[in-house]
Motif scaffolding. Sequence first.
Motif, PDB file in Angstrom:
ATOM      1  N   PHE A  93       0.878  -1.183   0.000  1.00 13.23           N
ATOM      2  CA  PHE A  93       0.000   0.000   0.000  1.00 13.23           C
ATOM      3  C   PHE A  93       0.916   1.234   0.000  1.00 13.23           C
ATOM      4  O   PHE A  93       1.897   1.296   0.744  1.00 13.23           O
ATOM      5  CB  PHE A  93      -0.853  -0.029   1.265  1.00 13.23           C
ATOM      6  CG  PHE A  93      -2.072   0.862   1.238  1.00 13.23           C
ATOM      7  CD1 PHE A  93      -3.321   0.339   0.907  1.00 13.23           C
ATOM      8  CD2 PHE A  93      -1.978   2.210   1.571  1.00 13.23           C
ATOM      9  CE1 PHE A  93      -4.464   1.155   0.907  1.00 13.23           C
ATOM     10  CE2 PHE A  93      -3.110   3.027   1.562  1.00 13.23           C
ATOM     11  CZ  PHE A  93      -4.351   2.495   1.233  1.00 13.23           C
ATOM     12  N   PHE A  94       0.621   2.221  -0.821  1.00 15.38           N
ATOM     13  CA  PHE A  94       1.515   3.388  -0.901  1.00 15.38           C
ATOM     14  C   PHE A  94       1.627   4.042   0.484  1.00 15.38           C
ATOM     15  O   PHE A  94       0.706   3.958   1.295  1.00 15.38           O
ATOM     16  CB  PHE A  94       1.016   4.385  -1.965  1.00 15.38           C
ATOM     17  CG  PHE A  94       0.064   5.446  -1.464  1.00 15.38           C
ATOM     18  CD1 PHE A  94       0.521   6.677  -1.008  1.00 15.38           C
ATOM     19  CD2 PHE A  94      -1.305   5.224  -1.447  1.00 15.38           C
ATOM     20  CE1 PHE A  94      -0.359   7.654  -0.546  1.00 15.38           C
ATOM     21  CE2 PHE A  94      -2.197   6.196  -1.000  1.00 15.38           C
ATOM     22  CZ  PHE A  94      -1.715   7.418  -0.545  1.00 15.38           C
ATOM     23  N   THR A  95       2.766   4.640   0.739  1.00 15.09           N
ATOM     24  CA  THR A  95       3.014   5.224   2.064  1.00 15.09           C
ATOM     25  C   THR A  95       3.431   6.672   1.904  1.00 15.09           C
ATOM     26  O   THR A  95       4.336   6.975   1.119  1.00 15.09           O
ATOM     27  CB  THR A  95       4.127   4.438   2.786  1.00 15.09           C
ATOM     28  OG1 THR A  95       3.705   3.085   2.915  1.00 15.09           O
ATOM     29  CG2 THR A  95       4.402   5.014   4.163  1.00 15.09           C
ATOM     30  N   ARG A  96       2.755   7.558   2.637  1.00 17.15           N
ATOM     31  CA  ARG A  96       3.092   8.972   2.589  1.00 17.15           C
ATOM     32  C   ARG A  96       3.226   9.463   4.030  1.00 17.15           C
ATOM     33  O   ARG A  96       2.234   9.710   4.715  1.00 17.15           O
ATOM     34  CB  ARG A  96       1.982   9.742   1.837  1.00 17.15           C
ATOM     35  CG  ARG A  96       2.392  11.076   1.204  1.00 17.15           C
ATOM     36  CD  ARG A  96       2.809  12.103   2.164  1.00 17.15           C
ATOM     37  NE  ARG A  96       3.297  13.332   1.550  1.00 17.15           N
ATOM     38  CZ  ARG A  96       4.481  13.842   1.814  1.00 17.15           C
ATOM     39  NH1 ARG A  96       5.330  13.236   2.603  1.00 17.15           N
ATOM     40  NH2 ARG A  96       4.828  15.007   1.271  1.00 17.15           N
ATOM     41  N   ASN A  97       4.488   9.557   4.480  1.00 17.57           N
ATOM     42  CA  ASN A  97       4.768  10.058   5.829  1.00 17.57           C
ATOM     43  C   ASN A  97       5.442  11.419   5.726  1.00 17.57           C
ATOM     44  O   ASN A  97       6.248  11.643   4.825  1.00 17.57           O
ATOM     45  CB  ASN A  97       5.709   9.104   6.575  1.00 17.57           C
ATOM     46  CG  ASN A  97       5.080   7.734   6.822  1.00 17.57           C
ATOM     47  OD1 ASN A  97       3.858   7.593   6.798  1.00 17.57           O
ATOM     48  ND2 ASN A  97       5.913   6.737   7.054  1.00 17.57           N
ATOM     49  N   HIS A  98       5.125  12.303   6.670  1.00 14.38           N
ATOM     50  CA  HIS A  98       5.814  13.597   6.727  1.00 14.38           C
ATOM     51  C   HIS A  98       6.899  13.602   7.791  1.00 14.38           C
ATOM     52  O   HIS A  98       7.711  14.525   7.855  1.00 14.38           O
ATOM     53  CB  HIS A  98       4.823  14.722   7.018  1.00 14.38           C
ATOM     54  CG  HIS A  98       3.864  14.965   5.894  1.00 14.38           C
ATOM     55  ND1 HIS A  98       2.718  14.226   5.727  1.00 14.38           N
ATOM     56  CD2 HIS A  98       3.894  15.851   4.867  1.00 14.38           C
ATOM     57  CE1 HIS A  98       2.079  14.658   4.650  1.00 14.38           C
ATOM     58  NE2 HIS A  98       2.772  15.639   4.107  1.00 14.38           N
ATOM     59  N   LEU A 127      -7.619   5.293  -1.108  1.00 13.50           N
ATOM     60  CA  LEU A 127      -6.947   6.497  -0.619  1.00 13.50           C
ATOM     61  C   LEU A 127      -6.037   6.996  -1.730  1.00 13.50           C
ATOM     62  O   LEU A 127      -5.274   6.216  -2.303  1.00 13.50           O
ATOM     63  CB  LEU A 127      -6.049   6.081   0.541  1.00 13.50           C
ATOM     64  CG  LEU A 127      -6.125   6.902   1.798  1.00 13.50           C
ATOM     65  CD1 LEU A 127      -6.895   6.044   2.785  1.00 13.50           C
ATOM     66  CD2 LEU A 127      -4.744   7.138   2.333  1.00 13.50           C
ATOM     67  N   ASP A 155       2.623  11.727  15.551  1.00 12.51           N
ATOM     68  CA  ASP A 155       3.942  11.925  14.953  1.00 12.51           C
ATOM     69  C   ASP A 155       4.248  13.408  15.039  1.00 12.51           C
ATOM     70  O   ASP A 155       3.384  14.243  14.771  1.00 12.51           O
ATOM     71  CB  ASP A 155       3.972  11.445  13.487  1.00 12.51           C
ATOM     72  CG  ASP A 155       2.806  11.953  12.624  1.00 12.51           C
ATOM     73  OD1 ASP A 155       1.758  12.338  13.187  1.00 12.51           O
ATOM     74  OD2 ASP A 155       2.934  11.961  11.385  1.00 12.51           O
ATOM     75  N   HIS A 192       0.874   2.768   8.366  1.00 11.48           N
ATOM     76  CA  HIS A 192      -0.459   3.254   7.992  1.00 11.48           C
ATOM     77  C   HIS A 192      -1.274   3.711   9.192  1.00 11.48           C
ATOM     78  O   HIS A 192      -2.487   3.847   9.102  1.00 11.48           O
ATOM     79  CB  HIS A 192      -1.160   2.203   7.134  1.00 11.48           C
ATOM     80  CG  HIS A 192      -0.362   1.888   5.902  1.00 11.48           C
ATOM     81  ND1 HIS A 192      -0.180   2.804   4.887  1.00 11.48           N
ATOM     82  CD2 HIS A 192       0.388   0.809   5.567  1.00 11.48           C
ATOM     83  CE1 HIS A 192       0.632   2.288   3.974  1.00 11.48           C
ATOM     84  NE2 HIS A 192       0.981   1.077   4.363  1.00 11.48           N
ATOM     85  N   ALA A 218      -4.564  13.380   2.597  1.00 10.48           N
ATOM     86  CA  ALA A 218      -3.995  14.219   3.655  1.00 10.48           C
ATOM     87  C   ALA A 218      -4.894  14.355   4.886  1.00 10.48           C
ATOM     88  O   ALA A 218      -4.413  14.661   5.980  1.00 10.48           O
ATOM     89  CB  ALA A 218      -3.691  15.612   3.102  1.00 10.48           C
ATOM     90  N   LYS A 271      -3.122   9.706  10.490  1.00 16.49           N
ATOM     91  CA  LYS A 271      -2.627   8.444  11.047  1.00 16.49           C
ATOM     92  C   LYS A 271      -2.177   8.666  12.493  1.00 16.49           C
ATOM     93  O   LYS A 271      -1.987   9.792  12.923  1.00 16.49           O
ATOM     94  CB  LYS A 271      -1.447   7.943  10.205  1.00 16.49           C
ATOM     95  CG  LYS A 271      -1.783   7.824   8.706  1.00 16.49           C
ATOM     96  CD  LYS A 271      -0.743   7.057   7.929  1.00 16.49           C
ATOM     97  CE  LYS A 271       0.359   7.930   7.371  1.00 16.49           C
ATOM     98  NZ  LYS A 271       1.200   7.206   6.374  1.00 16.49           N
ATOM     99  N   TRP A 272      -1.974   7.570  13.225  1.00 14.94           N
ATOM    100  CA  TRP A 272      -1.506   7.621  14.624  1.00 14.94           C
ATOM    101  C   TRP A 272      -2.322   8.679  15.387  1.00 14.94           C
ATOM    102  O   TRP A 272      -1.781   9.560  16.066  1.00 14.94           O
ATOM    103  CB  TRP A 272      -0.012   7.966  14.685  1.00 14.94           C
ATOM    104  CG  TRP A 272       0.792   7.141  13.724  1.00 14.94           C
ATOM    105  CD1 TRP A 272       1.020   5.805  13.810  1.00 14.94           C
ATOM    106  CD2 TRP A 272       1.436   7.583  12.516  1.00 14.94           C
ATOM    107  NE1 TRP A 272       1.769   5.385  12.726  1.00 14.94           N
ATOM    108  CE2 TRP A 272       2.037   6.464  11.916  1.00 14.94           C
ATOM    109  CE3 TRP A 272       1.562   8.831  11.887  1.00 14.94           C
ATOM    110  CZ2 TRP A 272       2.742   6.546  10.716  1.00 14.94           C
ATOM    111  CZ3 TRP A 272       2.261   8.899  10.701  1.00 14.94           C
ATOM    112  CH2 TRP A 272       2.851   7.768  10.131  1.00 14.94           C
ATOM    113  N   TYR A 292      -1.541  21.432   0.244  1.00 13.38           N
ATOM    114  CA  TYR A 292      -2.736  20.727  -0.206  1.00 13.38           C
ATOM    115  C   TYR A 292      -3.867  21.676  -0.620  1.00 13.38           C
ATOM    116  O   TYR A 292      -5.000  21.567  -0.168  1.00 13.38           O
ATOM    117  CB  TYR A 292      -3.200  19.703   0.855  1.00 13.38           C
ATOM    118  CG  TYR A 292      -2.141  18.655   1.101  1.00 13.38           C
ATOM    119  CD1 TYR A 292      -1.767  17.779   0.082  1.00 13.38           C
ATOM    120  CD2 TYR A 292      -1.480  18.573   2.318  1.00 13.38           C
ATOM    121  CE1 TYR A 292      -0.763  16.841   0.283  1.00 13.38           C
ATOM    122  CE2 TYR A 292      -0.474  17.636   2.527  1.00 13.38           C
ATOM    123  CZ  TYR A 292      -0.127  16.776   1.511  1.00 13.38           C
ATOM    124  OH  TYR A 292       0.865  15.853   1.701  1.00 13.38           O
TER     125      TYR A 292
END
Length: 467
Positions: A136-141, A184, A244, A283, A297, A301-302, A322
């Motif tokens: 699954f694609f992952t987008r973390n900042h 998503l 995070d 995720h 966006a 998460k978390w 965004y």
Amino acid sequence: EKSPHIYTREEVRSHSSPETRIWVTLGCEVFDVTEFVDLHPGGPSKLMLAAGGPLEPFWALYAVHDQPHVREILAQYKVGELSPEDTAPSTVKTSDPYADDPVRHPALKVNSQRPFNAEPPPELLTENYITPNPIFFTRNHLPVPNLDPETYRLHVVGPPGGQSLCLSLDDLYQFPKHEITVTLQCAGNRRSEMTRIKEVKGLEWNTGAISTAHWAGARLCDVLAKAGHQLCGTEAHVCFEGLDSDPTGTAYGASIPLARAMDPEAEVLLAYEMNGQPLPRDHGFPVRVVVPGVVGARHVKWLGKVSVEPEESYSHWQRRDYKGFSPSVDWDIVDFDSAPSIQELPVQSAITEPKDGETVQSGEVTIKGYAWSGGGRAVVRVDVSLDGGLTWQVAELDGEEQRPRKAWAWRLWQLQAPVPAGKKELNIVCKAVDDSYNVQPDTVAPIWNLRGVLSNAWHRVHVHVTP
Ligand code: HEM
Ligand code: MTE
């Protein structure tokens, strides 16, 4: 019995193309599978994803390999074994804020390692209607927090006169469990096509910043109601904060309108399961927001905190990112307050097979891809052209039927088409139509924007045809 050749992982890694021969490992054994690549029943391009590395992460995705005859095929190609020090797990430096990030699947195409941002390759993306969790694609900042499910608490701020809640995971499990399949998509999906027009600020996503999962959790409206929140006559927003945070202690945050959050039909979830498993750490373990039909966006998460505010989240990612702008707007004049935050996304589609630059057989070509629209709008049609958009054919829609107004998940599609005789190359194009008859723009330039978001022009793939 002569002793086996011993190789290091480094050496195995250097054998990852037809020129250098193609090696893979399974356990401590090393195989030269060059001669098998074109014979692979799952296709050469899938096997090549493992070239130069271990097979385990890929075979874990496809249980067909879990059979004796598959092991026997592989055994014929054995060339040696890994050196013992190379089979031990590597050690990590602890001063690195990302040192505790989880181990990722090697099929992911990494756009940035720290923070981790990665997408599945096109040939795997549409292999499954439900994207397997590891790809699954992952987008973390920011670095991935490591949260203890025992001590995890979600703070829900109550209204004046209501009650604030401090929910453990067990408390969340007490709310009715709601399950939905949701796609998503990151606002930056297909940004690389905008970059080709003119430079943009952002990660280089190709067509893979989109994935689909079956999510389960408590409905946000049930949790908000428990805290005493109601729909009010005035504008209000539900603000989410992640656990995070950057070195200054600033957490990831975003918001959605209260009206969407309180609408049971909008099915906004506080999700604790992804495809029947606890959420993977990347995720949002243990709890994330899932806002069907809305840009990635806002799927915080978390999740640590939920509150209802008269204004949108003051988070950088809500107010200074965004958002969409005219192609004429550059970084000197951009006024972020002048544009609304992206919520529902526009209609989107892309070709995943064949890949740009590939060579296809003459005779017949199979074209595959995905299509999706925001806001629960269903995909009613995907048009495909082999001649750059002069003539069109209608693709066959696969995947699950969509519910009207609640089409939260993508459709996969495919088209088998004869290759017109004498053609040396094809300019394959796709475009989707949603049930509001929204269409994709034909070219990228008129929708170019400085952040490279909302990139949904007709997707184009140029391929060569073998004579
Ligand atoms: C199917 C062998 C690597 C994906 C198969 C089958 C064999 C095989 C024998 C047919 C199994 C059956 O139907 O009984 C191998 C060997 C590999 C390898 C020897 C390594 C040297 C990979 C990799 C992937 C992959 C890296 C990656 C993503 C698939 C898929 C199928 C398949 C999707 C199913 C195709 C279908 O059902 O149409 N493989 N495989 N394989 N393989 Fe592999
Ligand atoms: N939530 C937190 N707490 N931190 C983040 O960096 N990234 C957001 C969103 N939620 C993010 C977050 C963005 S921009 C996207 S596109 C999605 O998570 C990506 O979700 P995924 O990594 O599960 O695919």
